[in-house]
Design an enzyme around this catalytic site. Sequence first.
Site, PDB file in Angstrom:
ATOM      1  N   ASP A  79      33.636  31.524  23.036  1.00 18.25           N
ATOM      2  CA  ASP A  79      35.096  31.455  22.988  1.00 18.25           C
ATOM      3  C   ASP A  79      35.685  31.090  24.337  1.00 18.25           C
ATOM      4  O   ASP A  79      35.014  31.143  25.373  1.00 18.25           O
ATOM      5  CB  ASP A  79      35.666  32.789  22.510  1.00 18.25           C
ATOM      6  CG  ASP A  79      35.287  33.956  23.409  1.00 18.25           C
ATOM      7  OD1 ASP A  79      34.126  33.990  23.871  1.00 18.25           O
ATOM      8  OD2 ASP A  79      36.132  34.837  23.657  1.00 18.25           O
ATOM      9  N   GLU A 146      34.299  37.168  23.753  1.00 19.09           N
ATOM     10  CA  GLU A 146      34.161  37.742  25.094  1.00 19.09           C
ATOM     11  C   GLU A 146      35.506  37.868  25.786  1.00 19.09           C
ATOM     12  O   GLU A 146      35.775  38.854  26.473  1.00 19.09           O
ATOM     13  CB  GLU A 146      33.211  36.872  25.931  1.00 19.09           C
ATOM     14  CG  GLU A 146      32.835  37.464  27.286  1.00 19.09           C
ATOM     15  CD  GLU A 146      33.747  37.059  28.430  1.00 19.09           C
ATOM     16  OE1 GLU A 146      33.565  37.579  29.546  1.00 19.09           O
ATOM     17  OE2 GLU A 146      34.659  36.233  28.217  1.00 19.09           O
TER      18      GLU A 146
END
Length: 488
Positions: A79, A146
Amino acid sequence: MNAHLDALEPSLVWRHFRTLCNTPRPSGHEAALVAILESWADAQGLAHDRDSFGNLRLRKPASPGCEQAPGVVLQGHLDMVAQANSGHAHDFTRDPISTYVADGWLHADGTTLGADNGLGVAAILAVLEDPDLRHGPLEALFTLEEETSMGGALNLAESWLEGSLLLNLDSEDRGQVYIGCAGGADVEVDAQLPSAATSDHEQVIEIALTGLKGGHSGADIHKPLGNANRLLVRVLRSLEAFDARLISYHGGTLRNAIPREAFAQVALPADEVDAAMVAIAGLETILLRELGSGDSGLSISVQRLTEAPEAEPLTLDASVMLLAALHAAPCGVERMSADVPGVVETSNNLGVLSLENGRLHLCALVRSLHDSAVVAMADRFQALFGLIGARVKVENGYPGWAPNPNGELLATFNARHAALLGREPEVKVIHAGLECGILGSKYPHLDMISFGPLIRGAHSPDERVELASVEEFWTLLRALIEDLATQR
């Protein structure tokens, strides 16, 4: 899109990064990219699987003769932070990232670039594809979410990974290697505050504080940067002399990005508006002087609104109490480390703040090298905002990564760095939440380091990566993997 990336070197890395730029992947929306990577793995003949959370693992057998080498886990997160400049229309769930090269750096057009951690992911894919690389058993671990919650790492399956060495490719400084990081936790504050209707003699104004640089709430927290929430609260406090009442507030979009902009509406007596605007202009001058060259783009604008507000303002007492609590809340560096010179030990970022229809929401991110200090800072929030009747909860806690300066992996990396670049790297501890701390708690046998190319402005639309550092990073990564393939 981004065809110009195919002309950059190392071509293997940039080709994969182009795929990442063209595939929307904000936190929580990584599914499309996971599907692409699984299809790519099938085409490459690589085994792949996912754990129950959705983290993706790709595996490649050792080169012939290297089967007894220690298994290496290459790790990055899929991400990216979704931040765009005000007025720049971009849907991070649908639109690709548009990139351009200027003065030896790769930038994005009005948004975050996603080099954090896209270049680490691209390098891992390039390693798996490289036909000339001699290597031991390889695992590629791609985690999810994350940037928002560390959810992928926190929910990583145990007894899943097989390797004994882990290379985290999520660092952002050339010539440095990281062997430790801070832990942290989100502090969520919520309250429903009393309100009262505007009177006929009150005027509503809207205040916009914009132009700050923003940045990473860990790696940049020690820099002379303004926090839009901290500064706009200060402006609003100055309006208490005019009996201003807060109606609405919106500042920051991510708890791990230093807020660049904040906006508020207040109601105050109409005959005080001119004096209030003069006071705001004077405070803007003061704040610009205080920020200096560290964050010189600050701008505060004020607009009189002709239509009635959609929500009632807070009562005067509630407005004063809320702004007092926000003004007193910890923000920025709390303490520098006594044991690691130049490293922040404990900090807090007032990341996301909103007030709608009397409902307050604050999300702050506390970080520390000591888990006990995270708990203590969170308790301060509970004590402070408990005074105004707010509910405070601590979520998404994650452990720090204790440094191991005597690890064999670090020694191998230092030797290879010196051989290639003529100097050993700086060995560092970072005040940010690398996933290594969480991974180490689940796999305590792992010997880990973290390194990467030179990235600046991460978590903001100023994010950029130095092209020359990507070549250096790739050369170093390949050579390190080949060195590890000779070990037993």
